[in-house]
Design a protein around this motif. Structure first.
Motif, PDB file in Angstrom:
ATOM      1  N   TRP A 155       0.851  -1.205   0.000  1.00 29.51           N
ATOM      2  CA  TRP A 155       0.000   0.000   0.000  1.00 29.51           C
ATOM      3  C   TRP A 155       0.887   1.255   0.000  1.00 29.51           C
ATOM      4  CZ3 TRP A 155      -3.082  -3.482  -1.138  1.00 29.51           C
ATOM      5  CH2 TRP A 155      -3.548  -4.463  -0.293  1.00 29.51           C
ATOM      6  N   THR A 156       0.479   2.252  -0.738  1.00 23.43           N
ATOM      7  CA  THR A 156       1.247   3.495  -0.866  1.00 23.43           C
ATOM      8  C   THR A 156       1.377   4.211   0.491  1.00 23.43           C
ATOM      9  OG1 THR A 156       0.447   3.821  -3.129  1.00 23.43           O
ATOM     10  CG2 THR A 156       1.268   5.762  -1.992  1.00 23.43           C
ATOM     11  N   GLY A 201      -5.408  -0.513  -9.978  1.00 21.46           N
ATOM     12  CA  GLY A 201      -5.105  -1.516  -8.953  1.00 21.46           C
ATOM     13  C   GLY A 201      -5.085  -0.833  -7.594  1.00 21.46           C
ATOM     14  N   GLY A 251      -6.222  -1.776  -4.490  1.00 20.19           N
ATOM     15  CA  GLY A 251      -6.046  -2.485  -3.224  1.00 20.19           C
ATOM     16  C   GLY A 251      -7.135  -2.151  -2.221  1.00 20.19           C
ATOM     17  N   LYS A 253      -5.871   2.732  -0.117  1.00 19.54           N
ATOM     18  CA  LYS A 253      -5.055   3.687   0.648  1.00 19.54           C
ATOM     19  C   LYS A 253      -4.664   4.911  -0.188  1.00 19.54           C
ATOM     20  CE  LYS A 253      -1.114   4.221   3.711  1.00 19.54           C
ATOM     21  NZ  LYS A 253       0.105   3.631   4.260  1.00 19.54           N
ATOM     22  N   PHE A 254      -4.168   4.677  -1.412  1.00 19.57           N
ATOM     23  CA  PHE A 254      -3.811   5.842  -2.235  1.00 19.57           C
ATOM     24  C   PHE A 254      -5.028   6.738  -2.440  1.00 19.57           C
ATOM     25  CE2 PHE A 254      -4.162   7.983  -6.279  1.00 19.57           C
ATOM     26  CZ  PHE A 254      -3.163   8.938  -6.112  1.00 19.57           C
ATOM     27  N   ARG A 267      -9.428  -7.712  -6.857  1.00 16.74           N
ATOM     28  CA  ARG A 267      -9.862  -8.597  -5.761  1.00 16.74           C
ATOM     29  C   ARG A 267     -11.050  -7.973  -5.014  1.00 16.74           C
ATOM     30  NH1 ARG A 267      -3.858  -9.178  -5.399  1.00 16.74           N
ATOM     31  NH2 ARG A 267      -3.352 -11.388  -5.154  1.00 16.74           N
ATOM     32  N   LEU A 280     -10.700  -6.926  -1.292  1.00 19.49           N
ATOM     33  CA  LEU A 280      -9.969  -5.681  -1.013  1.00 19.49           C
ATOM     34  C   LEU A 280     -10.876  -4.463  -1.248  1.00 19.49           C
ATOM     35  CD1 LEU A 280      -6.426  -6.358  -2.552  1.00 19.49           C
ATOM     36  CD2 LEU A 280      -7.212  -6.720  -0.201  1.00 19.49           C
ATOM     37  N   ILE A 332      -8.582  -4.325 -14.628  1.00 19.94           N
ATOM     38  CA  ILE A 332      -8.224  -3.108 -15.357  1.00 19.94           C
ATOM     39  C   ILE A 332      -8.493  -3.252 -16.855  1.00 19.94           C
ATOM     40  CG2 ILE A 332      -5.769  -3.726 -15.630  1.00 19.94           C
ATOM     41  CD1 ILE A 332      -7.188  -0.249 -14.882  1.00 19.94           C
ATOM     42  N   TYR A 342      -2.708   6.996 -11.642  1.00 19.97           N
ATOM     43  CA  TYR A 342      -1.699   6.620 -10.646  1.00 19.97           C
ATOM     44  C   TYR A 342      -1.474   5.118 -10.763  1.00 19.97           C
ATOM     45  CZ  TYR A 342       0.573   5.658  -6.177  1.00 19.97           C
ATOM     46  OH  TYR A 342       1.468   5.245  -5.207  1.00 19.97           O
ATOM     47  N   ILE A 382      -0.343 -10.838  -1.915  1.00 22.11           N
ATOM     48  CA  ILE A 382      -1.497 -10.423  -1.096  1.00 22.11           C
ATOM     49  C   ILE A 382      -2.304 -11.655  -0.688  1.00 22.11           C
ATOM     50  CG2 ILE A 382      -3.706  -9.183  -1.175  1.00 22.11           C
ATOM     51  CD1 ILE A 382      -2.280  -7.096  -2.962  1.00 22.11           C
ATOM     52  N   MET A 392      -3.591 -14.797  -7.209  1.00 20.54           N
ATOM     53  CA  MET A 392      -2.972 -14.254  -8.425  1.00 20.54           C
ATOM     54  C   MET A 392      -1.951 -15.248  -8.973  1.00 20.54           C
ATOM     55  SD  MET A 392      -3.284 -11.192  -9.920  1.00 20.54           S
ATOM     56  CE  MET A 392      -3.236  -9.731  -8.895  1.00 20.54           C
TER      57      MET A 392
HETATM   58  C1  LIG Z   1       0.773  -2.637  -5.127  1.00 21.42           C
HETATM   59  S1  LIG Z   1      -0.995  -2.733  -4.825  1.00 21.42           S
HETATM   60  C2  LIG Z   1      -1.361  -0.982  -4.788  1.00 21.42           C
HETATM   61  C3  LIG Z   1      -2.661  -0.638  -4.092  1.00 21.42           C
HETATM   62  C4  LIG Z   1      -3.026   0.852  -4.101  1.00 21.42           C
HETATM   63  N1  LIG Z   1      -2.896   1.432  -5.433  1.00 21.42           N
HETATM   64  C5  LIG Z   1      -2.165   1.634  -3.149  1.00 21.42           C
HETATM   65  O1  LIG Z   1      -1.208   2.216  -3.636  1.00 21.42           O
HETATM   66  O2  LIG Z   1      -2.410   1.676  -1.948  1.00 21.42           O
HETATM   67  C6  LIG Z   1      -1.575  -3.248  -6.446  1.00 21.42           C
HETATM   68  C7  LIG Z   1      -3.021  -3.741  -6.499  1.00 21.42           C
HETATM   69  O3  LIG Z   1      -3.342  -3.979  -7.872  1.00 21.42           O
HETATM   70  C8  LIG Z   1      -4.285  -5.033  -7.941  1.00 21.42           C
HETATM   71  N2  LIG Z   1      -4.262  -5.581  -9.310  1.00 21.42           N
HETATM   72  C9  LIG Z   1      -3.315  -6.380  -9.864  1.00 21.42           C
HETATM   73  N3  LIG Z   1      -3.658  -6.669 -11.146  1.00 21.42           N
HETATM   74  C10 LIG Z   1      -4.832  -6.049 -11.387  1.00 21.42           C
HETATM   75  C11 LIG Z   1      -5.693  -5.967 -12.533  1.00 21.42           C
HETATM   76  N4  LIG Z   1      -5.406  -6.629 -13.664  1.00 21.42           N
HETATM   77  N5  LIG Z   1      -6.820  -5.230 -12.444  1.00 21.42           N
HETATM   78  C12 LIG Z   1      -7.129  -4.568 -11.290  1.00 21.42           C
HETATM   79  N6  LIG Z   1      -6.368  -4.617 -10.183  1.00 21.42           N
HETATM   80  C13 LIG Z   1      -5.221  -5.339 -10.227  1.00 21.42           C
HETATM   81  C14 LIG Z   1      -3.811  -5.999  -6.861  1.00 21.42           C
HETATM   82  O4  LIG Z   1      -4.848  -6.859  -6.449  1.00 21.42           O
HETATM   83  C15 LIG Z   1      -3.323  -5.040  -5.765  1.00 21.42           C
HETATM   84  O5  LIG Z   1      -4.330  -4.819  -4.826  1.00 21.42           O
END
Ligand SMILES: C[S@@+](CC[C@H](N)C(=O)[O-])C[C@H]1O[C@@H](n2cnc3c(N)ncnc32)[C@H](O)[C@@H]1O
Length: 207
Positions: free
Chosen positions: A42-43, A67, A69, A72-73, A92, A95, A118, A130, A145, A149
């Motif tokens: 999480w950011t 994505g 999560g 948090k961002f 997910r 989340l 996405i 972002y 997580i 995945m």
């Molecule tokens: C590194 S976390 C960042 C979470 C949030 N952006 C933050 O910064 O607090 C990346 C997130 O992307 C999600 N993710 C991965 N592949 C994805 C996809 N194809 N479509 C949507 N979400 C996806 C994951 O489940 C994960 O929760």
């Protein structure tokens, strides 16, 4: 006798600000299982605030967190930049549920969360983006997580290419912030305008 004036009564705004005073306080919004994932996934709040400031251009900006999560961002950015509309899309559903519960506790109105992949999201609805290296989990063997995945270079490349194509179709002036990105998803016409946090946080503008 304690007088009314002597009692410290927090205003709703002060209560809200307390959640954003530091990362530990913010993680209290979630169960322990979520805060334990924070260091890797999480950011940090200060990164979210810096990114949000760059993504606000003052033109009714709509920002997508690719994505999102547990949100948090988006939540930190929405608190820092109340005139910007933030949307988080997250693969997910569990989340997304945590993100929506946290949003309700905070009462922030300029943010929403979508449970979707996405690759099913139309980027035309958004002005700026972002990206915190969301597809890297497809390459990583550890610190995942959950076990849902699959580890797959093919999926990593497919999602990265989808993002690349979407960004390539956005107009000049589109802003992008990446955090810990491998940059395979960034078209050449996005120009790097600034870096921070030892080069992990990057600000881009499309020309
Ligand atoms: C590194 S976390 C960042 C979470 C949030 N952006 C933050 O910064 O607090 C990346 C997130 O992307 C999600 N993710 C991965 N592949 C994805 C996809 N194809 N479509 C949507 N979400 C996806 C994951 O489940 C994960 O929760």
């Amino acid at each position: 006798m304690v007088t009314f004036a002597a009692m410290h009564l927090s205003t709703p705004a002060e209560c809200l600000d307390n959640w954003f005073s530091n990362d530990v306080a913010f993680h209290e919004l979630y169960p322990a299982v979520i805060s334990q994932l924070a260091r890797r996934h999480w950011t940090p709040l200060r990164v979210a605030r810096k990114a949000a400031a760059f993504l606000r251009t003052g033109k009714e900006d709509r920002v997508l967190d690719i994505g999102s999560g547990v949100g948090k961002f988006c939540l930190a950015a929405a608190h820092a930049e109340p005139t910007v509309q933030f949307t988080g899309v997250e693969l997910r559903p569990w989340l997304v549920e945590h993100a929506r519960i946290a949003q309700q506790k905070l009462g922030l109105k300029n943010v929403r969360f979508l449970a979707a992949n996405i690759k099913d999201v139309c980027f035309k609805q958004f002005d700026h983006f972002y990206f915190y290296n969301s597809f890297y989990e497809n390459l990583a063997e550890s610190e995942k997580i959950d076990q849902e995945m699959p580890c797959s270079l093919e999926l990593f490349e497919r999602y990265s290419y989808y993002l690349y194509k979407q960004l390539a179709n956005r107009p000049a002036g589109t802003r992008l912030v990446t955090y810990h990105s491998l940059e395979t998803e960034i078209p050449a016409d996005f120009h790097l305008v600034q870096t921070e946090i030892n080069g992990y946080l990057k600000y881009w503008i499309k020309v």
